[in-house]
Structures are given as structure tokens and as C-alpha cells.
Motif scaffolding. Structure first.
Motif, mmCIF file in Angstrom:
data_model
loop_
_atom_site.group_PDB
_atom_site.id
_atom_site.type_symbol
_atom_site.label_atom_id
_atom_site.label_comp_id
_atom_site.label_asym_id
_atom_site.label_seq_id
_atom_site.Cartn_x
_atom_site.Cartn_y
_atom_site.Cartn_z
ATOM 1 N N ALA A 149 36.059 43.642 45.905
ATOM 2 C CA ALA A 149 36.716 42.347 45.662
ATOM 3 C C ALA A 149 38.204 42.660 45.654
ATOM 4 C CB ALA A 149 36.292 41.771 44.318
ATOM 5 N N PRO A 150 39.006 41.971 46.468
ATOM 6 C CA PRO A 150 40.435 42.290 46.496
ATOM 7 C C PRO A 150 41.058 42.101 45.116
ATOM 8 C CG PRO A 150 39.892 40.517 48.056
ATOM 9 C CD PRO A 150 38.645 40.826 47.294
ATOM 10 N N LEU A 151 41.943 43.015 44.713
ATOM 11 C CA LEU A 151 42.563 42.901 43.392
ATOM 12 C C LEU A 151 43.455 41.666 43.328
ATOM 13 C CD1 LEU A 151 43.533 46.588 42.582
ATOM 14 C CD2 LEU A 151 41.564 45.307 41.777
ATOM 15 N N ALA A 152 44.039 41.304 44.461
ATOM 16 C CA ALA A 152 44.828 40.063 44.547
ATOM 17 C C ALA A 152 44.850 39.686 46.017
ATOM 18 C CB ALA A 152 46.239 40.289 44.032
ATOM 19 N N ASN A 185 38.017 48.757 33.669
ATOM 20 C CA ASN A 185 37.093 47.626 33.474
ATOM 21 C C ASN A 185 37.560 46.374 34.202
ATOM 22 O OD1 ASN A 185 39.296 47.543 31.564
ATOM 23 N ND2 ASN A 185 38.188 46.038 30.379
ATOM 24 N N HIS A 186 36.847 46.033 35.261
ATOM 25 C CA HIS A 186 37.151 44.791 35.966
ATOM 26 C C HIS A 186 35.955 43.844 36.009
ATOM 27 C CE1 HIS A 186 40.384 47.161 38.456
ATOM 28 N NE2 HIS A 186 40.717 46.998 37.189
ATOM 29 N N LEU A 187 34.799 44.327 35.582
ATOM 30 C CA LEU A 187 33.606 43.500 35.735
ATOM 31 C C LEU A 187 33.688 42.251 34.851
ATOM 32 C CD1 LEU A 187 31.026 43.560 37.373
ATOM 33 C CD2 LEU A 187 29.882 44.683 35.458
ATOM 34 N N GLY A 188 34.132 42.422 33.614
ATOM 35 C CA GLY A 188 34.245 41.279 32.710
ATOM 36 C C GLY A 188 35.224 40.247 33.228
ATOM 37 N N GLY A 189 36.371 40.731 33.690
ATOM 38 C CA GLY A 189 37.403 39.819 34.202
ATOM 39 C C GLY A 189 36.914 38.991 35.373
ATOM 40 N N ALA A 190 35.923 39.505 36.103
ATOM 41 C CA ALA A 190 35.386 38.767 37.250
ATOM 42 C C ALA A 190 34.768 37.439 36.812
ATOM 43 C CB ALA A 190 34.349 39.615 37.988
ATOM 44 N N THR A 210 35.074 49.057 38.218
ATOM 45 C CA THR A 210 36.397 48.585 38.646
ATOM 46 C C THR A 210 36.332 48.220 40.129
ATOM 47 O OG1 THR A 210 37.274 50.689 39.428
ATOM 48 C CG2 THR A 210 37.575 50.168 37.081
ATOM 49 N N PHE A 211 37.310 47.440 40.535
ATOM 50 C CA PHE A 211 37.429 47.062 41.945
ATOM 51 C C PHE A 211 38.549 47.857 42.615
ATOM 52 C CE2 PHE A 211 35.791 42.855 40.111
ATOM 53 C CZ PHE A 211 34.471 43.266 40.245
ATOM 54 N N PHE A 212 38.858 49.031 42.047
ATOM 55 C CA PHE A 212 39.812 49.939 42.695
ATOM 56 C C PHE A 212 39.099 50.622 43.869
ATOM 57 C CE2 PHE A 212 41.820 50.463 38.275
ATOM 58 C CZ PHE A 212 42.874 49.625 38.555
ATOM 59 N N THR A 213 38.754 49.848 44.883
ATOM 60 C CA THR A 213 38.016 50.410 46.018
ATOM 61 C C THR A 213 38.969 50.480 47.208
ATOM 62 O OG1 THR A 213 37.193 48.161 46.397
ATOM 63 C CG2 THR A 213 35.729 49.669 45.258
#
Ligand SMILES: Nc1nc2c(c(=O)[nH]1)N[C@H]1C(S)=C(S)[C@@H](COP(=O)(O)OP(=O)(O)OC[C@H]3O[C@@H](n4cnc5c(=O)[nH]c(N)nc54)[C@H](O)[C@@H]3O)O[C@H]1N2
Ligand SMILES: Nc1nc2c(c(=O)[nH]1)N[C@H]1C(S)=C(S)[C@@H](COP(=O)(O)OP(=O)(O)OC[C@H]3O[C@@H](n4cnc5c(=O)[nH]c(N)nc54)[C@H](O)[C@@H]3O)O[C@H]1N2
Ligand code: SF4
Ligand SMILES: [Mo]
Length: 747
Positions: A334-337, A114-119, A435-438
Motif C-alpha cells: 500500500a503506498p505510504l502516500a 506498525n502500519h496495520l492499525g493505521g490502515a 508495515t508498508f515499508f515495501t
């Protein structure tokens, strides 16, 4: 209720970064059946054994259904959402007004699924003037990111489907995946006589069983192993001179230093026969393609940033970049960092922050001080740092020293129990998620998942939680929202224009964009996909950064890409790269890769005098605290029943050590480290070498019992680990290298 046996809901597994596409059949709120989604764009029906157990996440029994406030006596009072939002916003304001917004620290923002919320969290931080954040990347991948920033400018991914040589360094993909469809890919490599698999691991893992070459190094000596391999590549002239001349700078400096490496000495230090080291280097140096994957075995051990550098030099010196079977840079949703070569520093300890993240191992030190600039408040989302960061006792002390701790989670966790407020989130199957694990190349994919169930009553998705806090803080003038809402009704072109105009007037528009989108574009999206609004901005970015690759993937513009995301229930390919495009991702002058990193070359030069052994007479065993196994996950399942095997989370030791120490299979042992002590059931396992022991990750949760108490199964690893055992550059912990003493306990 009649079982919904006709419908298979598409979703994804949330247990590791591969996020395999799955289909779920529900029976009421229960997951009755789970199977792989054959139409999934990345995983095509593949899952491992763990995905089938996801009902234990959804219905594991410790879900929260109301906000909680901790009272002075330590007990929790259930409160309603309006009260919670009002009180939290007021207390955040007080901290900001008294100590400055920078004293509010954010941790987490997403887990394995889950990365959408953190965005949306960035908008809240902006509204508060907060500047510091971190997440679990800063206890594993930030050293690698620091090296990437210097070399190729970004993350690279290995093309293991096509590589002639695949090298796994401190990585056991058979159990931990990371490589999509890992078991299939590993078996394919093992079957093919023209391909070679190399594993560098002190343990004979399931992956090592399939390998052609297993370098069973002594724990913690990878720097010497890799220095030896590089020394051989250079000294036997197995490097790709054409590539180095055309594509890199500074190769001579690196080669000169590697010419000095004493290969025999390196071989002795890492415990691998020199002959085998030479055969391995020749295999790498003569292959048509090489792909590598480094992971926790080295990233959570001694010299980890140096090891990342040496790993990357093995494939760079041999020209294994931007061609089939080799290492590839790639696009991102979206880059993770975002890494750069001179990261900013933390306010108290002055630690470097690769990727803009506060190293996890310094967080407690940034709080437990009387320094004026210490952190005063913490917001924690989708993470359980009181359990997952080194030295849980120090972290608990740090939490207690803060003026305010807010935790957003689906369950009452070890971290939540120490918070002032706990806000209950909807689960990852009850809301729009992604997730942004792309990380893929040439076909990079993204999967926006629709909810399978309605939110459990009393819970909210994170974007709504952040929006409510921002509204309460009155951070955005109402007029802005009115303009954007009106434009949204007129269509996407009008909306884009209105957004651009606002951005031109006020720079904070970009920082607040997730919130603005959620409030204005969000409500216009189909099927209640309000939380997907932020993807509109990401689609604009993709159209700008990778226009040709996006069009090759079949998306004409940002809007059609955004629509495809909303509609693609088995995921979509968002960019389609060509091998030559890879160079466009290298940000350095002339798209050349600068090979020397002086600070790391200095560490390499010092290897002769760097200690390779950290055990002592008192603590003679190297404990790997956190081995991935068939039935381990991070703390995503708060329900021990999900495990079909290894229910206790055994301490694995070699038969040699068992005999020396008087341990027997199935009996209890006591483990003692500098920081703490724990008990575990012994499993004798000759995959481990003498002097090395392993405990699994994901155990040691304090789960509620029927009588209202809590019960702990297995070892909470970070009661044993130490904050100060960390990498000098990235501050990443030594979880895989904890000196320990092991003794038998009477039954
Ligand atoms: N089953 C399962 N899969 C998972 C997870 C999970 O919890 N369970 N978690 C996910 C997450 S968050 C991550 S980050 C990944 C991690 O995935 P991995 O990094 O593959 O997992 P680990 O088992 O922690 O460590 C990998 C290997 O490092 C080896 N190792 C230990 N010490 C050393 C050393 O000194 N040198 C070398 N070369 N190797 C060493 C161990 O023996 C182990 O085989 O897994 C993901 N996948
Ligand atoms: N000693 C030792 N320590 C380790 C490791 C090790 O190998 N050894 N591994 C490390 C690694 S690689 C990692 S990645 C970290 C992981 O450690 P953490 O970052 O703590 O992540 P998780 O354990 O996955 O915890 C995720 C949290 O998110 C919650 N959650 C699940 N779904 C949702 C949701 O939809 N919304 C919200 N708000 N919350 C949700 C879960 O209940 C859980 O509390 O652990 C690290 N710690
Ligand atoms: S590899 Fe296994 S744990 Fe990872 S996402 Fe796929 S099914 Fe889940
Ligand atoms: Mo991780």
C-alpha cells in the motif's frame, strides 16, 4: 511460571524501516532472548545492536492499561472502554456538527514498526467526514515525493547490492540503516576495489570512514555541491544521450541550464575542492551503474526539495534507472502516500500538501488562528508530535486551543499528557502487525507478524478501537454488514462478489472497506488474525496492478496471495519484477520521464543569490538537532536503560570549537537558539567540522520517577527548533540546520 525456552516466536524489529526479522524467546511476559530470523525473506538473520534491546519497549514500565480522561483541573481519571468510546464519539460528533467534519484532523497512523492499525483509520475519518491528515513523512520525505511525482511518478530505491557507485547524501546508513542489512552491504562495497562509495556529509561518519570519496560539505550547502556535480556532468559531456533521447523529455532544457552553472563558484560555496568535485562527477558519469540514497541530512535542511531534484538528476542524466545496480521504481503493498504534481492546499495557510499530507511545520499555524476553517479536533495515533515536531511550545499551544484531542498510544507520552482522552493500545508484539515499508526491487517483500504475547489487560489493538468508534457513530447500516457476513461464511468467491455488488451500489464502500472487512471477513480468519482483514483488499489491488509480477512471485491470484500473507511468518515475496517492467511504473505519456520541473529550475537559477549561510554573530554554530547514533531510536523506548552507551545524549563538537568556546569533554554546555535553550554534556569529536555541532534524536522524554514526578534525560530537540525554518515547497523543517550559540556551564 516456567520460562518458555523451547519456543522461538517469529516477529520483526520495530525500530527502523528495515523491520529485520527476529525470533523472540519469552519468559512470562519478558523477552528473554532475541536473535535474527535466518529464514526471514528480506533480512536473512541480520540485525543491528538495537533489536536485542526490544524488551525495553515491551516491558519498559510506562505502559497504559486503561483509557484516561483529562479533567478540568488537568488531572487524568481512568475510565472504562465503553465510557471512553461513548464520550469520544459524542464529542467528535459535536465538533463535526458544529464546524464540519473537515475540522477534524488526523495525525500519525503508524511508526517504524506498525502500519496495520493505521490502515483502519481512514474508515473512521470517512465516517466523520474528515479530510485532512498528516504523519511524520510530512517532516522528511514529502519534498522528495513531490519531485518523484514529476519525474519517475513514484518512489525509487537504490540497488546497493549491485551498484558500481553508491552515493549516500545526508544519510548515514551505518547507524540509521534504511538499506536492508546495511552494515554487511557497506562492508561489501568497501572491500571491493571495483566499486566506489561516495558520501556527501559535513560529518566524517562511520559510513564516510568506509567511503572512497567523502565530500565533507559545509552544512546546508548541498544544493551548490550537487549543482556543481551536475554542471560538470553536462559541461564535460558525461551524460547518457541515448537514454535521454529514448526515455526522457525536456532534457535539452535541463542541460542548457546546467551548462551555465559556475562550477568553481559552487565548489567554493560548498567547501569542497573543485578537483575533488570533478573527480566525483567523472566517477558518477563513467560508472556502469549508480545508486543513491538521500535522507535527513538534506531533507531536513535548507533547499531540501531542490536538493532532491538535483540528486535525482544526477542519476537520470546518466541513465541510471531500471537496470541492475541503479535506481528502481517498485510495487507497494500500500503506498505510504500518493503524490501528484499539483497537491491540494491546507485550509488556513494555503500550504501545499504533497502526498495529501499537511506539512508538519504548518499544523500549529492551521490551528492558532481565528480563521473559520481552522482545525478544531485532533486524533493522534502512534506518534508523539508534541515531542517530534518543530517548536514544541507552539505545538503545545495548538493542542490547548483545540476542542478535543484524542491520543492512541501504548504509553502516556508528552503528547498524551496534553490530550483530553488517551486510549491504551496493545503493543506491537501483542497483536497482528505489519508495515508498508515495501520498497524492494526486483523481489519485493512483506511481513505480517503474529502476536508474541496476549494484549496487556486493558489494552486494545487499533483496528478494534477504530471499529468501536465507528459502531458508536452508527456510520454503516447494519444490513450491509449482514450481507457481507453471510457471504463470508459462503467463502471468498461469494465474499468478493458481495463486496463488488455493494461497491457498485454505494461508492463509500471503498472508503469504509477497512471497517467492513474487519467486521465481516475478519472474524473468519484463522488464529484470531482479524486485524489482517484489510490485507484482503490490498491483495486484490496487487493482483490488479501487478498481476504478472505477483504470479512470478508464486501467487496465482489475490486469494492465494492473501493466504500466503497470513501464513508467511518469516515474510513473503509478493512481487517479482523484471528490469524492463520498471518502465511500467512510470505513469507519464510513453513512459518517458519529463526532466524539467520549472519551479525547481527557477530555484536552481537563483542559487547565486540564495544565502548559503544562516548563522549570525549571535547564533554562530550550525546545530544538527537529531543525529542517529548506535543507541538512539525515535521515541519508541520510554526507558533510558535500553542504552548501553551515550546515556546522556552528548552534544558533539569539534576540538576547534571546544577550544574557541571554552568547552571541555564531559562538561556541561548551554545551547541557545532563536526558540529556546537546553543543557547537554559535551563530547569532543573531530568527525565534526568547526562550526558544526550535533545532538542525538530520541532523548529528552519526560519519564516518570518513583515519586510520581517526571525526569528528563538529554535534550528535547524541538524545544530548540523553529516552525518557520522550513522548505518553501514541501514545508519540511530544518532540523539539521539550527543556528545556535553554545557556552560552557559551570560544573
Ligand atoms: N540508530 C537509529 N537509526 C534510525 C533512527 C534512529 O532514531 N536511530 N531513526 C530512523 C528514522 S525515523 C529515519 S528518518 C532515519 C534517518 O536516517 P539518517 O538520515 O541517516 O540520519 P541522521 O543522522 O538524522 O542524518 C544523516 C546524516 O546527515 C548528515 N547531515 C547533517 N547536516 C547535513 C547537511 O547539511 N548536508 C548533508 N549532506 N548531510 C548532513 C549528518 O551528519 C548525518 O550523518 O533513520 C532511521 N534509523
Ligand atoms: N529535531 C528533530 N525532530 C525530529 C527528528 C530529528 O531528527 N530532529 N526526526 C524526525 C523523524 S525522521 C521522525 S520519523 C519523527 C518520529 O517521531 P514520531 O512520529 O513522534 O514517532 P516516534 O517517536 O516513533 O513515536 C511513536 C509513538 O508510537 C507509540 N507506539 C509504539 N508502539 C505503538 C503501538 O503499537 N500502537 C500505538 N498506538 N502507539 C505505539 C510510542 O509510544 C510513541 O509515542 O521524529 C521527527 N522529529
Ligand atoms: S536495522 Fe537494526 S533497528 Fe533497523 S530493523 Fe534491523 S535490527 Fe531493527
Ligand atoms: Mo523518520
Amino acid at each position: 511460571m516456567t520460562p518458555d525456552t523451547a519456543t522461538w516466536h517469529k516477529s520483526a524489529c520495530i525500530l527502523c524501516e528495515n523491520n529485520c526479522g527476529i525470533q523472540i524467546q519469552t519468559d512470562g511476559r519478558r523477552f528473554a532472548k532475541i536473535r535474527g530470523d535466518k529464514q526471514h525473506v528480506a533480512t536473512a538473520g541480520y540485525t543491528c545492536n538495537k533489536a536485542l534491546r526490544l524488551d525495553h519497549y515491551q516491558n519498559g514500565g510506562t505502559r497504559l492499561t486503561t483509557p484516561l480522561r483529562r479533567e478540568a483541573d488537568g488531572t487524568f481519571t481512568p475510565i472504562d472502554w465503553d465510557t471512553a468510546i461513548r464520550e469520544i464519539a459524542a464529542r467528535l460528533k459535536t465538533v463535526r456538527d458544529t464546524h464540519g467534519g473537515e475540522s477534524i484532523f488526523f495525525y500519525g497512523g503508524g511508526g517504524q514498526g506498525n502500519h496495520l492499525g493505521g490502515a483502519y483509520s481512514g474508515a473512521l475519518l470517512r465516517a466523520l467526514g474528515a479530510r485532512y491528515r498528516s504523519n511524520p513523512l510530512a517532516q522528511e520525505k514529502t519534498g522528495e515525493g513531490f519531485v518523484d511525482a514529476h519525474l519517475t511518478g513514484g518512489h525509487t530505491t537504490g540497488d546497493f547490492q549491485n551498484a558500481e557507485v553508491s552515493l549516500f547524501l545526508g544519510k548515514n546508513p551505518w547507524q540509521s540503516h534504511g538499506v536492508p542489512r546495511a552494515r554487511t552491504v557497506l562492508k561489501d562495497i568497501a572491500k571491493d576495489p571495483t566499486r566506489t562509495m561516495i558520501v556527501i556529509d559535513p560529518v566524517r561518519t562511520e559510513t564516510a570512514d568506509l567511503a572512497d570519496i567523502h565530500l565533507q560539505v559545509r552544512p546546508g550547502t548541498d544544493a551548490w555541491c550537487l549543482a556543481g556535480l551536475l554542471g560538470i556532468l553536462v559541461q564535460e559531456d558525461l551524460v547518457d544521450h541515448a537514454f535521454l533521447t529514448a526515455r526522457t523529455t525536456g532534457a535539452d532544457t535541463v542541460i542548457e541550464q546546467l551548462n551555465e552553472v559556475d562550477v568553481a563558484r559552487c565548489a567554493r560555496t560548498c567547501g569542497v575542492a573543485e578537483d575533488l568535485l570533478r573527480r566525483t562527477a567523472r566517477t558518477i558519469g563513467t560508472a556502469s551503474s549508480v545508486a543513491t540514497y538521500e535522507d535527513l541530512g538534506v531533507q531536513q535542511g535548507p533547499n531540501s526539495t531542490l536538493v532532491s531534484y538535483l540528486n535525482k538528476l544526477t542519476w537520470l542524466l546518466t541513465g541510471n534507472f531500471a537496470k541492475p545496480g541503479a535506481m528502481q521504481p517498485h510495487s507497494w503493498i500500500a503506498p505510504l502516500a500518493r503524490y501528484d504534481t499539483s497537491p491540494r492546499r491546507t485550509p488556513v495557510t494555503g500550504a501545499r500538501m504533497p502526498g495529501g499530507l499537511v506539512p508538519c511545520n504548518v499544523i500549529a499555524e492551521e490551528i492558532l488562528t481565528d480563521h473559520h476553517d481552522r482545525f478544531r479536533a485532533m486524533i493522534i495515533e502512534s506518534s508523539n508530535p508534541a515531542h517530534s515536531l518543530a517548536d514544541s511550545a507552539a505545538f503545545a499551544q495548538a493542542l490547548a486551543a483545540l476542542d478535543l484531542v484524542v491520543v492512541i498510544d501504548i504509553a502516556l507520552t508528552e503528547t498524551g499528557r496534553q490530550a483530553d482522552y488517551v486510549l491504551p493500545a496493545a503493543s506491537q508484539f501483542e497483536k497482528w502487525e505489519a508495515t508498508f515499508f515495501t520498497f524492494e526491487f526486483p523481489h519485493n517483500t512483506f511481513h505480517l507478524r503474529a502476536p508474541v504475547l496476549d494484549p496487556l489487560p486493558g489494552t486494545l489493538p487499533e483496528p478494534e478501537i477504530y471499529a468501536r468508534l465507528i459502531r458508536e457513530l452508527n456510520a454503516v447500516p447494519g444490513g450491509r454488514l449482514t450481507v457481507l457476513r453471510t457471504a463470508a461464511r459462503l467463502g471468498r468467491t461469494a465474499y468478493q462478489l458481495a463486496f463488488a455488488v455493494l461497491a457498485a451500489i454505494d461508492k463509500s464502500t471503498f472508503a469504509m472497506a477497512p471497517y467492513l472487512l474487519y467486521e465481516t471477513l475478519g472474524p473468519t480468519l484463522p488464529a484470531g488474525a482479524r486485524s489482517a482483514a484489510v490485507l484482503w483488499a490490498l491483495a486484490q489491488r496487487i493482483a490488479k496492478e501487478y498481476p504478472a509480477a505477483m504470479r512470478r512471485a508464486g501467487h496465482q491470484n489475490a486469494d492465494t496471495l492473501f493466504d500466503a500473507m497470513l501464513e508467511g511468518h518469516s515474510g513473503i515475496t509478493f512481487t517479482e519484477d523484471e528490469y524492463d517492467d520498471a518502465w511500467n511504473y512510470v505513469p507519464h505519456p510513453g513512459h518517458r520521464i519529463p526532466l524539467p520541473i520549472p519551479e525547481l529550475l527557477a530555484l536552481l537559477a537563483d542559487l547565486d543569490t540564495t544565502p548559503a549561510v544562516h548563522t549570525t554573530e549571535d547564533f554562530p554554530i550550525v546545530l544538527a538537532a537529531g543525529q542517529r547514533r548506535a543507541f538512539t531510536a525515535n521515541t519508541i523506548f520510554r526507558d533510558n536503560a535500553w542504552r548501553k552507551r551515550d546515556q546522556q545524549g552528548t552534544l558533539r563538537v569539534s576540538s576547534h570549537d571546544a577550544e574557541q568556546l571554552g568547552l571541555s569533554d564531559g562538561a556541561l554546555a548551554r545551547i541557545t537558539t532563536h526558540r529556546g535553550t537546553a543543557q547537554a554534556v559535551v563530547e569532543i569529536d573531530d568527525r565534526l567540522q568547526p562550526g558544526h555541532a550535533a545532538l542525538p534524536n530520541g532523548f529528552g522524554l519526560d519519564l516518570p520517577t518513583e515519586d510520581g514526578a517526571t525526569e528528563r534525560t538529554g535534550v528535547a530537540l524541538n524545544t530548540l527548533t523553529d516552525l518557520t525554518w522550513r522548505d518553501p515547497i514541501a514545508g519540511t523543517p530544518w532540523h539539521k540546520h539550527v543556528p545556535a550559540r553554545i557556552e560552557p556551564l559551570p560544573a
